[in-house]
Write an enzyme that holds these catalytic residues in place. Structure first.
Site, PDB file in Angstrom:
ATOM      1  N   PRO A   2      -1.004  -2.549  -3.985  1.00 17.34           N
ATOM      2  CA  PRO A   2      -1.706  -2.108  -2.597  1.00 17.34           C
ATOM      3  C   PRO A   2      -1.720  -0.824  -2.556  1.00 17.34           C
ATOM      4  O   PRO A   2      -0.650  -0.123  -2.633  1.00 17.34           O
ATOM      5  CB  PRO A   2      -0.714  -2.937  -1.526  1.00 17.34           C
ATOM      6  CG  PRO A   2       0.578  -2.987  -2.333  1.00 17.34           C
ATOM      7  CD  PRO A   2       0.645  -2.811  -3.600  1.00 17.34           C
ATOM      8  N   GLU A   3      -2.816  -0.066  -2.231  1.00 20.63           N
ATOM      9  CA  GLU A   3      -2.941   1.058  -1.439  1.00 20.63           C
ATOM     10  C   GLU A   3      -2.917   1.010  -0.069  1.00 20.63           C
ATOM     11  O   GLU A   3      -3.142  -0.190   0.483  1.00 20.63           O
ATOM     12  CB  GLU A   3      -3.835   1.938  -2.497  1.00 20.63           C
ATOM     13  CG  GLU A   3      -3.675   2.095  -3.798  1.00 20.63           C
ATOM     14  CD  GLU A   3      -4.822   2.808  -4.610  1.00 20.63           C
ATOM     15  OE1 GLU A   3      -5.362   3.664  -4.037  1.00 20.63           O
ATOM     16  OE2 GLU A   3      -5.039   2.452  -5.582  1.00 20.63           O
TER      17      GLU A   3
END
Length: 302
Positions: A2-3
């Site tokens: 995840p960013e």
DNA sequence: ATGGTACCCTGAGAGC
DNA sequence: TGCTCTCAGGGTACCA
């Protein structure tokens, strides 16, 4: 995994489930994730009420009554699944679960990697699953957000007013490091990762191997390319959030839904494919920078 | 100070 | 089917 957009999507999924609810039980199925869990982790959470759920960079911040904060970093493969409360305990979380779709405990994940299970007083269950265990959780004392070792030193939020061309130029001035590495540095801009850095540089038409200093004039004033880059960073993140993030392998939101933004990638994951910029006849290439793949078009990113 | 590499851990997919 | 190899969205530590 995840960013920033993926973490933001998770936060928005968790908020209606957790806000106003109390933790009834916290079960640790192993003593550590990437780092050991804090002393008395479960005991300090049980009975506590959630005031709100927020995000800082790639951290999920669960603010508790009394000011303590549960901070969670998802690493590469961390994810939360929500199991709706039992019907007899119907409450806001139940309604939200129905709204988000069919909650089950399947979500395609491997239960061997269910490491932490939070049960709420209304019967809802929140399960943290993390195959690679690069994620971590910590409890931050009231008032300690600014001095927490994980959070102190983070750079500006890219979607806030602090990320400006002037800021980037000031930080980049004199730096010989590649633009890519500069943007990946969480101390400069907090929340960008490999996908969105590649996408923002593509959109801005900037060469990932350009020295960061070229964002600024010799006196540290922002050049036009810095302005463009800032606009594209914000645009790509906002679009990705609207699409529920990017799902490449296993990212899912709290309801088990995949993101849709990967369909909008111009560069990331497109090695060997035609550049999508209007009028460009280049091909997307992949090169390694700082041990990670950079996708870019050498024909139009300069 | 900076850049490069190794490493943390597990799974997925490709190729043989 | 099963083996081996490479790669993966995160970050840190250590070395030159």
């Amino acid at each position: 995994m995840p960013e920033l957009p993926e973490v933001e999507t998770v936060v928005r999924g968790l908020a209606p489930v957790l806000t106003g609810q109390r933790f009834a039980r916290v079960e640790l199925r192993r003593p550590d994730l990437r780092f050991p869990l804090p002393e008395l982790f479960a005991e300090r959470l049980e009975g506590r009420r959630v005031a709100c759920v927020a995000r800082r960079a790639k951290y999920i911040l669960v603010h508790l009554d009394g000011g303590e904060v549960l901070a969670v970093h998802l690493g590469m493969t961390g994810r939360f699944s929500v199991d709706a409360p039992k019907a007899e305990d119907a409450g806001p979380a139940r309604a939200h679960a129905a709204q988000l779709g069919d909650y089950t405990f399947a979500h395609g994940r491997d239960a061997r990697h269910d490491h932490v299970v939070f049960t709420l007083r209304n019967g809802a269950m929140l399960t943290y699953n993390d195959a690679r265990r690069f994620g971590y959780m910590t409890l931050i004392a009231a008032g300690g957000l600014g001095s927490d070792p994980f959070l102190a030193g983070l750079g500006v939020e890219p979607l806030g007013p602090d990320l400006s061309a002037a800021y980037l130029a000031a930080r980049a001035c004199g730096r010989k490091t590649d633009l890519k590495a500069f943007l990946m540095d969480q101390r400069i801009v907090a929340g960008l990762g490999n996908i969105y850095v590649c996408e923002a540089m593509f959109r801005a038409g900037l060469d990932p191997f350009l020295p960061a200093a070229r964002l600024a004039s010799r006196t540290g004033k922002p050049l036009a390319r810095a302005q463009r880059l800032v606009l594209e960073i914000k645009a790509v993140l906002e679009e990705a959030i609207r699409a529920g993030g990017s799902t490449l392998r296993d990212y899912q939101d709290t309801a088990g839904n995949a993101g849709r933004f990967q369909r909008s990638h111009f560069a990331y994951g497109r090695e060997g494919e035609a550049c999508l910029r209007a009028g460009c006849r280049g091909t997307v290439r992949r090169k390694t920078q700082g041990g990670r793949s950079t996708f870019y078009c050498a024909a139009c990113q300069r």
